[in-house]
Design a protein around this motif. Structure first.
Motif, PDB file in Angstrom:
ATOM      1  N   PHE A  17       0.842  -1.203   0.000  1.00  0.00           N
ATOM      2  CA  PHE A  17       0.000   0.000   0.000  1.00  0.00           C
ATOM      3  C   PHE A  17       0.878   1.255   0.000  1.00  0.00           C
ATOM      4  N   GLU A  18       1.930   1.220   0.823  1.00  0.00           N
ATOM      5  CA  GLU A  18       2.772   2.397   1.006  1.00  0.00           C
ATOM      6  C   GLU A  18       3.493   2.791  -0.286  1.00  0.00           C
ATOM      7  N   VAL A  19       3.959   1.806  -1.036  1.00  0.00           N
ATOM      8  CA  VAL A  19       4.654   2.111  -2.287  1.00  0.00           C
ATOM      9  C   VAL A  19       3.683   2.786  -3.257  1.00  0.00           C
ATOM     10  N   PHE A  20       2.504   2.201  -3.377  1.00  0.00           N
ATOM     11  CA  PHE A  20       1.498   2.748  -4.282  1.00  0.00           C
ATOM     12  C   PHE A  20       1.064   4.153  -3.828  1.00  0.00           C
ATOM     13  N   GLU A  21       0.784   4.274  -2.523  1.00  0.00           N
ATOM     14  CA  GLU A  21       0.312   5.561  -1.986  1.00  0.00           C
ATOM     15  C   GLU A  21       1.415   6.602  -2.075  1.00  0.00           C
ATOM     16  N   GLY A  22       2.643   6.161  -1.800  1.00  0.00           N
ATOM     17  CA  GLY A  22       3.779   7.074  -1.866  1.00  0.00           C
ATOM     18  C   GLY A  22       3.954   7.637  -3.268  1.00  0.00           C
ATOM     19  N   HIS A  23       3.692   6.788  -4.249  1.00  0.00           N
ATOM     20  CA  HIS A  23       3.778   7.262  -5.627  1.00  0.00           C
ATOM     21  C   HIS A  23       2.766   8.393  -5.875  1.00  0.00           C
ATOM     22  N   LEU A  24       1.529   8.191  -5.417  1.00  0.00           N
ATOM     23  CA  LEU A  24       0.500   9.229  -5.603  1.00  0.00           C
ATOM     24  C   LEU A  24       0.903  10.521  -4.894  1.00  0.00           C
ATOM     25  N   HIS A  25       1.454  10.342  -3.682  1.00  0.00           N
ATOM     26  CA  HIS A  25       1.860  11.492  -2.873  1.00  0.00           C
ATOM     27  C   HIS A  25       2.963  12.266  -3.598  1.00  0.00           C
ATOM     28  N   GLY A  26       3.928  11.534  -4.125  1.00  0.00           N
ATOM     29  CA  GLY A  26       5.032  12.160  -4.849  1.00  0.00           C
ATOM     30  C   GLY A  26       4.541  12.868  -6.107  1.00  0.00           C
ATOM     31  N   ALA A  27       3.656  12.182  -6.844  1.00  0.00           N
ATOM     32  CA  ALA A  27       3.163  12.769  -8.098  1.00  0.00           C
ATOM     33  C   ALA A  27       2.394  14.063  -7.830  1.00  0.00           C
ATOM     34  N   LEU A  79       3.090  16.265  -5.770  1.00  0.00           N
ATOM     35  CA  LEU A  79       4.028  17.366  -5.546  1.00  0.00           C
ATOM     36  C   LEU A  79       4.303  18.141  -6.836  1.00  0.00           C
ATOM     37  N   ALA A  80       4.187  17.462  -7.975  1.00  0.00           N
ATOM     38  CA  ALA A  80       4.407  18.152  -9.256  1.00  0.00           C
ATOM     39  C   ALA A  80       3.511  19.380  -9.347  1.00  0.00           C
ATOM     40  N   HIS A  81       2.329  19.307  -8.724  1.00  0.00           N
ATOM     41  CA  HIS A  81       1.414  20.457  -8.736  1.00  0.00           C
ATOM     42  C   HIS A  81       1.562  21.298  -7.469  1.00  0.00           C
ATOM     43  N   SER A  82       1.684  20.626  -6.319  1.00  0.00           N
ATOM     44  CA  SER A  82       1.594  21.376  -5.067  1.00  0.00           C
ATOM     45  C   SER A  82       2.938  21.940  -4.608  1.00  0.00           C
ATOM     46  N   GLN A  83       4.046  21.220  -4.846  1.00  0.00           N
ATOM     47  CA  GLN A  83       5.359  21.698  -4.402  1.00  0.00           C
ATOM     48  C   GLN A  83       6.431  21.326  -5.420  1.00  0.00           C
ATOM     49  N   PRO A  84       6.408  21.961  -6.603  1.00  0.00           N
ATOM     50  CA  PRO A  84       7.326  21.565  -7.671  1.00  0.00           C
ATOM     51  C   PRO A  84       8.800  21.679  -7.285  1.00  0.00           C
ATOM     52  N   ALA A  85       9.151  22.628  -6.421  1.00  0.00           N
ATOM     53  CA  ALA A  85      10.567  22.767  -6.047  1.00  0.00           C
ATOM     54  C   ALA A  85      11.020  21.558  -5.235  1.00  0.00           C
ATOM     55  N   LYS A  86      10.134  21.067  -4.371  1.00  0.00           N
ATOM     56  CA  LYS A  86      10.485  19.888  -3.577  1.00  0.00           C
ATOM     57  C   LYS A  86      10.663  18.677  -4.490  1.00  0.00           C
ATOM     58  N   GLU A  90      11.162  18.317 -21.060  1.00  0.00           N
ATOM     59  CA  GLU A  90      10.157  17.304 -21.384  1.00  0.00           C
ATOM     60  C   GLU A  90      10.885  15.962 -21.362  1.00  0.00           C
ATOM     61  N   ARG A  91      10.108  14.882 -21.218  1.00  0.00           N
ATOM     62  CA  ARG A  91      10.731  13.542 -21.194  1.00  0.00           C
ATOM     63  C   ARG A  91      11.855  13.485 -20.165  1.00  0.00           C
ATOM     64  N   ALA A  92      11.583  14.034 -18.954  1.00  0.00           N
ATOM     65  CA  ALA A  92      12.606  14.102 -17.899  1.00  0.00           C
ATOM     66  C   ALA A  92      12.939  12.700 -17.396  1.00  0.00           C
ATOM     67  N   LEU A 134      10.917  10.341 -14.890  1.00  0.00           N
ATOM     68  CA  LEU A 134      10.402  11.341 -13.953  1.00  0.00           C
ATOM     69  C   LEU A 134       9.088  11.938 -14.448  1.00  0.00           C
ATOM     70  N   SER A 135       9.045  12.193 -15.756  1.00  0.00           N
ATOM     71  CA  SER A 135       7.796  12.709 -16.346  1.00  0.00           C
ATOM     72  C   SER A 135       6.657  11.739 -16.101  1.00  0.00           C
ATOM     73  N   LEU A 136       6.979  10.457 -16.281  1.00  0.00           N
ATOM     74  CA  LEU A 136       5.943   9.436 -16.093  1.00  0.00           C
ATOM     75  C   LEU A 136       5.466   9.399 -14.634  1.00  0.00           C
ATOM     76  N   LEU A 137       6.423   9.396 -13.710  1.00  0.00           N
ATOM     77  CA  LEU A 137       6.053   9.332 -12.297  1.00  0.00           C
ATOM     78  C   LEU A 137       5.265  10.563 -11.862  1.00  0.00           C
ATOM     79  N   ALA A 138       5.680  11.732 -12.363  1.00  0.00           N
ATOM     80  CA  ALA A 138       5.052  12.974 -11.912  1.00  0.00           C
ATOM     81  C   ALA A 138       3.725  13.236 -12.606  1.00  0.00           C
ATOM     82  N   PHE A 139       3.651  12.947 -13.883  1.00  0.00           N
ATOM     83  CA  PHE A 139       2.442  13.325 -14.644  1.00  0.00           C
ATOM     84  C   PHE A 139       1.755  12.151 -15.342  1.00  0.00           C
ATOM     85  N   HIS A 140       2.279  10.920 -15.117  1.00  0.00           N
ATOM     86  CA  HIS A 140       1.744   9.739 -15.802  1.00  0.00           C
ATOM     87  C   HIS A 140       1.784   9.932 -17.309  1.00  0.00           C
ATOM     88  N   ASP A 141       2.880  10.535 -17.803  1.00  0.00           N
ATOM     89  CA  ASP A 141       3.020  10.800 -19.235  1.00  0.00           C
ATOM     90  C   ASP A 141       4.520  10.933 -19.505  1.00  0.00           C
TER      91      ASP A 141
END
Lengths: 342, 435
Positions: B231-241, B243-250, B262-264, B290-297
């Motif tokens: 659960f934690e791995v899956f949830e952690g992924h959502l939490h991290g992703a 951040l792309a919107h809520s705390q991009p610097a982090k 692009e294509r980071a 990174l693009s995939l993890l953050a934006f699913h793209d």
């Protein structure tokens, strides 16, 4: 009544409830090295607090939290001004809390002695320092318009502040001794009831001196003179204190303890009413004083928090009374034999 | 003033991290104990009662340390961060006050009933009390994490009268950041307790003592640990992703991503070089990772650190290392619990696995601390992301005061920690009482 005034009295009520409940825990902790002659005595004393002290202490957390929520500026300036005193109180409370849990875990006299000392320090320290802090608040604290404190820990240790400390300690000693009369048997009970009787005249004298000194050291009586009906609070408090003596003489320990609880609540309210509308007066210039009106949260926050408090405080009082009732009566051998008893 | 900021930050870090050595075990172990006690009530099997009492004893030592170290935290905002408190009290203060009234009171009152009430209430009621303790603890966590989430991603407020004032309470308590942070923290807490119970059980199984008792304990914790590790791995992924919107610097700091692109990529291994704004080494790029993890793209653009002014970037090396290590540990927990699942019926035949599990006890604790480092260091230089900087939040107190209290914290907490863990180990080693 304005929202801010309602919150001012909730704020006072929470502090009063904290001292009324955790106050007897402090008292028992201060009496602990003196009345606890044997290990069993000592265990009876801390197990008399066992089921309730933790819940009692949360009134402090709530009083602190409510200060933060309803009067953020007071929370900010009060706790940064009283930095060292508050840190001492917090460390003392930490020591008290772990001592109850740790003491019985290793069967070694030195180990027990260490935690015994911590129980005393952890009870006397907060009792005395809270008294010093509140007396100084009644008097006014030297902080300026930017909320910067001009003083040290020793600024607080002025004669009126020290008198406040002594008064609080005696109040809690009385309260704690009476709690022990309810909870103990045999020799310990004899010592506790003798102590309760001996503390009373001392408390009375100090209370009278404190009431008198307040006239000279603080402006608290201004509110009472402006609204003489308020003197009833002082009368009730004094009557409750006299009631303590009356019930001690009859050996009616629960009634005596209840009177003592009322005395404690009354003593706090005596100060709170005198302070109104200030929560944290400045002694440098009245204009810097933080009051219910210039230091409160936004009306929306005050309203939401009022709903929270009205919903939960009665429920909390309800389940705490249930707990007290569940654990009423003397601490028995069976209680001490429980696996996780202190 | 800079000294006061530094000392206050150190003190807050010491006090919170120490507090969080105990709170997670309280959160998870209360659930496990409540389950054990319920099984006792249901089956009347004495082993479950002994389990409840054995794990309960350890729980109570841990609980006491969590409680007493929590008191200082609530007051430290006032003592050391008074500018912050005055600025955000309208919102942040009310969340703390709600935590005390709606949750902490119940937990603290009922723990006394659980300890001292064995002969005063029915078996069923006694088990219910532990469920309520667990529930109240969880509610505490909700309110505290909503408060922290507001510092990470402030919503439902307006700046008025020189401070942040509440405009939308509902927005504050239901924001996505808070929900993600809550599940991530509680998931981590459950993993800690699962590994704790498995590790202590492994010790006794290795010594071949109380085999039935500890096999049963191990298995209960294993199921709990397995479920929450994945659960934690899956949830952690959502939490991290998020951040792309809520705390991009982090997010950029967590991956040491310097150039907006692009294509980071994500690198299997890299070491950031903060001074020269690049990475010393970059090995094993996964293009678009990174693009995939953050934006699913795979092709999405991810903002790099260079696009943030230098004084608005978090310390990259700390955030990056803490994050990578935490993620690595997260996967390790999945692996260890998965192996455990296949060995569950013959645990004593695999002493090596048991040994690994014994020495794995500290790892989830480490992961938890690293997670908080990512959350808090990664938010710098802000105390409230985007609206108040940490350096503007500190109290106008003398540095000597903070220095003294910091020394006191380190000494007292150091001693308490040593004594507390000594007692926990002592009870854990001793094992359960005979009937």
């Amino acid at each position: 009544m304005e929202l801010q005034s309602i919150w001012f009295f909730i704020w006072g009520l929470l502090w009063a409830l904290f001292f009324m409940t955790d106050g007897f825990d402090f008292g028992v902790g201060i009496l602990y090295p003196f009345l606890g002659k044997s290990d069993t005595d000592k265990r009876v004393m801390i197990n008399a607090l066992g089921p309730v002290w933790d819940g009692n202490e949360v009134w402090l957390i709530t009083a602190g939290g409510v200060t933060f929520a309803a009067f953020p500026l007071v929370y900010a300036v009060m706790f940064s001004s009283l930095y060292s005193a508050l840190m001492l109180i917090l460390f003392a409370l930490i020591l008290r809390g772990v001592s109850f849990e740790f003491r019985g875990k290793v069967n070694n006299p030195t180990w027990k002695k260490v935690w015994d000392t911590c129980i005393f320090i952890g009870s006397f320290g907060p009792a005395f320092l809270f008294g010093v802090a509140f007396a100084n608040i009644f008097k006014g604290i030297p902080f300026d318009g930017n909320g910067i404190y001009h003083g040290t820990l020793f600024t607080l240790l002025n004669p009126y502040g020290l008198l406040g400390g002594v008064f609080f300690v005696l109040l809690f000693l009385q309260h704690g001794a009476l709690w022990l009369c309810i909870k103990s048997e045999g020799d310990l009970y004899e010592r506790a009831s003798a102590t309760a009787g001996k503390i009373w005249p001392v408390l009375l004298v100090v209370a009278v001196i404190f009431l008198g000194a307040t006239k000279f050291a603080t402006p608290l009586y201004d509110n009472y003179i402006a609204h003489p009906a308020l003197f009833i609070v002082i009368l009730i408090t004094v009557a409750a204190l006299v009631g303590v003596k009356f019930f001690i003489a009859k050996g009616a320990w629960f009634s005596a303890w209840f009177s003592s609880a009322l005395t404690t609540m009354g003593a706090i309210f005596f100060g709170i009413i005198g302070l109104y509308p200030n929560l944290f007066p400045s002694s440098i210039d009245k204009a810097y004083s933080l009051s219910a009106f210039n230091a409160s949260s936004s009306p929306l926050t005050l309203k939401i928090m009022l709903v929270v408090v009205i919903l939960f405080i009665p429920v909390i009082i309800g389940y705490q009374i249930w707990t007290y009732n569940l654990f009423k009566g003397k601490v028995t051998k069976e209680d001490l034999d429980l696996d996780d008893a202190y | 003033m800079d000294t006061v900021v530094l000392l206050s930050r150190l003190q807050f870090a010491a006090a919170t991290m120490f507090h969080f050595l105990f709170v997670p075990l309280t959160l998870g172990l209360s659930v496990l104990i409540a389950y054990m006690e319920t099984m006792y009530v249901k089956t009347d099997d004495e082993t479950y009662l002994r389990m409840t009492k054995f794990w309960g004893k350890i729980f109570l030592i841990n609980f006491a340390l969590g409680i007493v170290t929590g008191i200082t935290l609530e007051f430290q905002f006032g003592t050391n961060w008074s500018r912050y408190s005055a600025f955000v009290g309208d919102i942040f203060g009310s969340l703390l006050a709600i935590e005390a009234t709606a949750a902490f009171f119940l937990e603290s009152t009922l723990i006394g009933v659980w300890i001292f009430g064995w002969n005063k209430i029915s078996k069923k009621a006694h088990a219910t009390v532990m469920w309520l303790v667990a529930l109240a603890g969880t509610f505490s966590a909700i309110w505290i994490l909503i408060a922290n989430a507001w510092m990470q991603h402030p919503v439902g407020y307006t700046i008025r009268n020189g401070r942040a004032e509440l405009t939308d309470f509902f927005a504050v308590v239901t924001q996505k950041f808070a929900i993600l942070e809550f599940f991530h923290t509680v998931g981590g807490a459950y993993i800690i307790s699962a590994f704790f119970v498995m590790g202590v059980s492994a010790y006794h199984l290795l010594k071949k003592q109380n085999i039935e008792f500890f096999t049963r304990s191990f298995r209960i914790a294993l199921v709990f640990g397995l479920v929450f590790s994945f659960f934690e791995v899956f949830e952690g992924h959502l939490h991290g992703a998020d951040l792309a919107h809520s705390q991009p610097a982090k997010l950029a700091a967590m991956d040491a991503h310097w150039e907006t692109s692009e294509r980071a990529p994500v690198y299997l291994f890299s070491i950031p070089d903060e001074k020269n704004e690049r990475n010393f080494i970059e090995i094993g790029p996964i293009p678009g990772g990174l693009s995939l993890l953050a934006f699913h793209d795979f092709n999405a653009e991810v903002k790099g650190l260079k696009d943030f002014p230098k004084d608005e970037r978090p310390p990259v090396l700390i955030t990056f290392s803490a994050f990578k290590l935490m993620v690595g540990l997260g996967f390790l927990f999945c692996l260890l619990t998965l192996v455990g699942w296949f060995l569950r019926n013959r645990l004593t035949d695999y002493p090596l696995y048991l040994k690994v599990m014994l020495f794995a006890i500290p790892l989830p604790y480490l992961a938890m601390q690293l997670g908080w480092i990512v959350a808090e260091v990664g938010r710098q230089p802000w105390i409230v992301y985007g609206i108040m900087k940490t350096k503007d939040a500190v109290s106008p107190v003398a540095s000597i005061q903070v220095f003294t209290s910091l020394v006191a914290f380190v000494l007292i907490y150091g001693l308490l920690g040593a004594v507390g863990f000594y007692l926990i180990f002592k009870e854990a080693k001793r094992g359960p009482k005979l009937n």
